[in-house]
Design a protein around this motif. Sequence first.
Motif: not given
Ligand code: MG
Length: 335
Positions: A54-55, A179
């Motif tokens: 995801k990041s 994030d």
């Molecule tokens: Mg992350």
Amino acid sequence: NQTLLEVKNLKQYFPIKGGIFGRTVNHVKAVDDISFTVKEGETVSIVGESGCGKSTTGRAILRLDTPYAGEVNFQGEDLLALNKSQMRKKRKDLQIIFQDPYASLNPRQTVSQILEEALEIQNVVPKRDRRKKIIELLETVGIGAHQVDRHPHEFSGGQRQRVGIARALSVNPKLIICDEAVSALDVSIQAQVLNLLKELQREFKLTYLFISHDLGVVRHISDRIIVMYLGKIVEIADKKSLFENPQHPYTKALLSAIPSTNLAQKRERIILKGDVPSPIDPPTGCRFHTRCPYAYDRCRTEEPILHSVTGREQQSACHLVEGGAVDFSQLKTNY
Ligand code: MG
Ligand code: SF4
């Protein structure tokens, strides 16, 4: 609403070097062919355990790391096709807020110098108006004019994140990628910062891509939610469908970890066993089959595609959903 961001077949593979010649011997497939869109004014969240990609997705969209393959269309323009200076100009429209504002704020600068720098780089307001703009920005995020000449360490974690938000806002972005933006904060402070983000969204017509490991957090802010597992999207759904009727066993497992959801009361909880497998050599077939309580033969060999659930804004990459929505409580598990 119009599509603001379209991520198409995005792959982010990181090379692993080995042998005496230091050649690329393998790849970490951190993000492996994902596609999704974000509409103007929408909040789309990406959730999943650490290491799901995801990041990496957020960083690839901003080109903080150059993607391996795919397209990132922003307002119809492929960001991956821009050269460095064109991309630098684009940064005005796409901002990112990180988990630890302390790490991204220079400790030797005052809050006003931090914002001044951001305003200067993108040349947002003339120099003589900067001080006024800085005070205005900080007040917008709930930091008083008397605090503008303080250093980051003089603020609490929540206030520091407000400074990070003010810095992102300073260049009038269209999209903000958050994030794990509230992950390091206490629960009560998390709620305050999430509320602030919502207010700012209304006021400045912002679009958010909200990255978090915590479905409980994204519940408060999302319109739609993308669930990732081992570099793949396993489910995309509007918030209501995802929380009330998840259509992927992995989503159900994530929901089971939130004590307050109905699933827990319905005794349909899925407790995940084992660790996330390595993204260097992911499991064959459905990547979730090594941990899925519903896995059957087909799951070990055939990779599921995203199936749309009729009548809902929901897609699930599970073979079981091929023929339509599934009532998982009626299915036998392998436990
Ligand atoms: Mg992350
Ligand atoms: Fe589980 Fe098979 Fe569905 Fe994958 S495809 S989530 S292993 S049932």
